[in-house]
Motif scaffolding. Structure first.
Motif, PDB file in Angstrom:
ATOM      1  N   ARG A  42       0.827  -1.213   0.000  1.00  0.00           N
ATOM      2  CA  ARG A  42       0.000   0.000   0.000  1.00  0.00           C
ATOM      3  C   ARG A  42       0.856   1.255   0.000  1.00  0.00           C
ATOM      4  O   ARG A  42       0.569   2.222  -0.719  1.00  0.00           O
ATOM      5  CB  ARG A  42      -0.939   0.001   1.204  1.00  0.00           C
ATOM      6  CG  ARG A  42      -2.062  -1.020   1.136  1.00  0.00           C
ATOM      7  CD  ARG A  42      -3.070  -0.784   2.252  1.00  0.00           C
ATOM      8  NE  ARG A  42      -4.135  -1.774   2.216  1.00  0.00           N
ATOM      9  CZ  ARG A  42      -4.139  -2.889   2.943  1.00  0.00           C
ATOM     10  NH1 ARG A  42      -3.120  -3.158   3.763  1.00  0.00           N
ATOM     11  NH2 ARG A  42      -5.133  -3.743   2.852  1.00  0.00           N
ATOM     12  N   VAL A  43       1.896   1.256   0.806  1.00  0.00           N
ATOM     13  CA  VAL A  43       2.774   2.430   0.880  1.00  0.00           C
ATOM     14  C   VAL A  43       3.402   2.714  -0.479  1.00  0.00           C
ATOM     15  O   VAL A  43       3.427   3.866  -0.951  1.00  0.00           O
ATOM     16  CB  VAL A  43       3.871   2.223   1.945  1.00  0.00           C
ATOM     17  CG1 VAL A  43       4.936   3.315   1.845  1.00  0.00           C
ATOM     18  CG2 VAL A  43       3.266   2.221   3.345  1.00  0.00           C
ATOM     19  N   LEU A 100       2.412   1.684  -3.512  1.00  0.00           N
ATOM     20  CA  LEU A 100       1.398   2.078  -4.485  1.00  0.00           C
ATOM     21  C   LEU A 100       1.004   3.537  -4.303  1.00  0.00           C
ATOM     22  O   LEU A 100       0.857   4.285  -5.278  1.00  0.00           O
ATOM     23  CB  LEU A 100       0.158   1.187  -4.364  1.00  0.00           C
ATOM     24  CG  LEU A 100       0.311  -0.270  -4.809  1.00  0.00           C
ATOM     25  CD1 LEU A 100      -0.991  -1.040  -4.556  1.00  0.00           C
ATOM     26  CD2 LEU A 100       0.700  -0.368  -6.280  1.00  0.00           C
ATOM     27  N   ASN A 101       0.853   3.957  -3.058  1.00  0.00           N
ATOM     28  CA  ASN A 101       0.514   5.366  -2.800  1.00  0.00           C
ATOM     29  C   ASN A 101       1.638   6.289  -3.238  1.00  0.00           C
ATOM     30  O   ASN A 101       1.382   7.379  -3.763  1.00  0.00           O
ATOM     31  CB  ASN A 101       0.206   5.577  -1.319  1.00  0.00           C
ATOM     32  CG  ASN A 101      -1.155   5.035  -0.925  1.00  0.00           C
ATOM     33  OD1 ASN A 101      -2.074   4.986  -1.740  1.00  0.00           O
ATOM     34  ND2 ASN A 101      -1.291   4.616   0.321  1.00  0.00           N
ATOM     35  N   ASP A 102       2.878   5.876  -3.030  1.00  0.00           N
ATOM     36  CA  ASP A 102       4.014   6.684  -3.488  1.00  0.00           C
ATOM     37  C   ASP A 102       3.984   6.841  -5.011  1.00  0.00           C
ATOM     38  O   ASP A 102       4.197   7.935  -5.539  1.00  0.00           O
ATOM     39  CB  ASP A 102       5.331   6.036  -3.063  1.00  0.00           C
ATOM     40  CG  ASP A 102       5.601   6.179  -1.574  1.00  0.00           C
ATOM     41  OD1 ASP A 102       4.925   7.001  -0.920  1.00  0.00           O
ATOM     42  OD2 ASP A 102       6.478   5.450  -1.058  1.00  0.00           O
ATOM     43  N   ALA A 119       1.370   6.588  -6.921  1.00  0.00           N
ATOM     44  CA  ALA A 119       0.184   7.356  -7.300  1.00  0.00           C
ATOM     45  C   ALA A 119       0.396   8.852  -7.134  1.00  0.00           C
ATOM     46  O   ALA A 119      -0.178   9.656  -7.886  1.00  0.00           O
ATOM     47  CB  ALA A 119      -1.009   6.908  -6.451  1.00  0.00           C
ATOM     48  N   ASN A 120       1.211   9.228  -6.170  1.00  0.00           N
ATOM     49  CA  ASN A 120       1.383  10.650  -5.865  1.00  0.00           C
ATOM     50  C   ASN A 120       2.615  11.270  -6.508  1.00  0.00           C
ATOM     51  O   ASN A 120       2.935  12.434  -6.238  1.00  0.00           O
ATOM     52  CB  ASN A 120       1.434  10.847  -4.349  1.00  0.00           C
ATOM     53  CG  ASN A 120       0.079  10.658  -3.701  1.00  0.00           C
ATOM     54  OD1 ASN A 120      -0.832  11.452  -3.896  1.00  0.00           O
ATOM     55  ND2 ASN A 120      -0.063   9.583  -2.931  1.00  0.00           N
ATOM     56  N   ASP A 136      -8.085   0.081  -3.998  1.00  0.00           N
ATOM     57  CA  ASP A 136      -8.152   0.922  -2.805  1.00  0.00           C
ATOM     58  C   ASP A 136      -7.244   2.137  -2.939  1.00  0.00           C
ATOM     59  O   ASP A 136      -7.617   3.251  -2.530  1.00  0.00           O
ATOM     60  CB  ASP A 136      -7.755   0.123  -1.562  1.00  0.00           C
ATOM     61  CG  ASP A 136      -8.782  -0.935  -1.185  1.00  0.00           C
ATOM     62  OD1 ASP A 136      -9.920  -0.874  -1.704  1.00  0.00           O
ATOM     63  OD2 ASP A 136      -8.443  -1.827  -0.375  1.00  0.00           O
ATOM     64  N   CYS A 137      -6.063   1.928  -3.509  1.00  0.00           N
ATOM     65  CA  CYS A 137      -5.131   3.034  -3.697  1.00  0.00           C
ATOM     66  C   CYS A 137      -5.714   4.070  -4.653  1.00  0.00           C
ATOM     67  O   CYS A 137      -5.688   5.279  -4.374  1.00  0.00           O
ATOM     68  CB  CYS A 137      -3.796   2.509  -4.231  1.00  0.00           C
ATOM     69  SG  CYS A 137      -2.625   3.811  -4.683  1.00  0.00           S
ATOM     70  N   SER A 184      -8.391   6.191  -3.175  1.00  0.00           N
ATOM     71  CA  SER A 184      -7.921   7.123  -2.148  1.00  0.00           C
ATOM     72  C   SER A 184      -7.183   8.321  -2.735  1.00  0.00           C
ATOM     73  O   SER A 184      -6.908   9.284  -2.018  1.00  0.00           O
ATOM     74  CB  SER A 184      -7.000   6.394  -1.155  1.00  0.00           C
ATOM     75  OG  SER A 184      -5.742   6.094  -1.753  1.00  0.00           O
ATOM     76  N   VAL A 185      -6.879   8.272  -4.036  1.00  0.00           N
ATOM     77  CA  VAL A 185      -6.087   9.334  -4.661  1.00  0.00           C
ATOM     78  C   VAL A 185      -6.859  10.072  -5.754  1.00  0.00           C
ATOM     79  O   VAL A 185      -6.764  11.287  -5.879  1.00  0.00           O
ATOM     80  CB  VAL A 185      -4.779   8.757  -5.249  1.00  0.00           C
ATOM     81  CG1 VAL A 185      -3.998   9.827  -6.017  1.00  0.00           C
ATOM     82  CG2 VAL A 185      -3.918   8.174  -4.132  1.00  0.00           C
TER      83      VAL A 185
END
Length: 242
Positions: A131-132, A134-136, A138-139, A178-179, A182-183
């Motif tokens: 998750r961490v 994937l979020n990195d 994505a952003n 989910d990622c 959230s973005v």
């Protein structure tokens, strides 16, 4: 020529630390499987060392895959996941982290091994670590053209199209879904990675403007006054999450 070396993502002989190499290429399946004939064809090249490659140290990915294929046992959290799902997700995630395209990976065994090893380093740590990362991804570099497909490359294509209905990839699709939710401001009712989005989690200035009928500039001014948005936020309207 061991059985589990036929698996495409098996890359290394752990006994000799020698990269696995294709011994012959035949388009027809019957001819490709005729080992006795093929071995005669490559005898000279074998004797001359034509298949020799620089030795490589085994990575945690190599050790995990060899043991999983050899013993069918896996005491890690990945024990409940299909081998092909783990290696495919690891390869595509690692490729994205290393800046590789799908072509880069498919055309180079060195790139493929590097991508598998990099991705597995994350995957082996569990879902929170995934998750961490994937979020990195994505952003990174948000902008007007920054969409899930651009952020995740071949990983998104695989889970949104090629493996969208494969139950073996359900856990990894769920993590990516989910990622994304959230973005990005995904609307209720949209199909995301094979599933209908039950409710919107985020708005952007653009989607809020569309649904309320108010000008984006008006909504932005009100949100800045309320402290929700920074006055100097450089992102375009479609990327300003609310």
């Amino acid at each position: 020529m061991r059985g589990h070396w036929q698996f495409r993502d098996a890359m290394l002989c752990l006994h000799h630390h020698h990269p696995l190499v294709p011994l012959w290429h035949q388009a027809k399946v019957m001819a490709r499987s005729d080992c006795s004939r093929r071995l005669g064809e490559i005898a000279t090249k074998l004797e001359e060392g034509g298949f020799e490659r620089p030795l490589l140290p085994a990575t945690p990915f190599d050790l995990w895959l060899d043991n999983r294929l050899e013993t069918k046992e896996d005491m890690s959290w990945l024990g409940d996941q299909a081998v092909n799902a783990v290696t495919t997700f690891s390869r595509l995630l690692g490729g994205q982290l290393l800046g590789f395209t799908t072509k880069d990976i498919n055309d180079s065994d060195a790139n493929r091994h590097a991508a598998l090893s990099a991705g597995f380093t994350v995957v082996s740590q569990g879902t929170d670590a995934i998750r961490v990362v994937l979020n990195d991804l994505a952003n990174q570099n948000p902008g007007s053209q920054h969409e899930p497909r651009q952020a995740f490359g071949g990983l998104y294509v695989c889970l949104a199209q090629e493996r969208v209905a494969d139950p073996a990839f359900a856990l990894f699709r769920g993590l990516l879904r989910d990622c994304i939710l959230s973005v990005w401001p995904v609307a209720k009712g949209e199909i995301l990675l094979g599933e209908v989005v039950p409710e919107r989690l985020l708005h952007s200035l653009r989607t809020a403007s569309t649904e309320t009928g108010k000008q984006a500039e008006t909504i932005e001014r009100l949100l800045i006054e309320a402290g929700v948005l920074a006055a100097d936020d450089p992102r375009p309207d479609e990327s300003k999450d609310l």
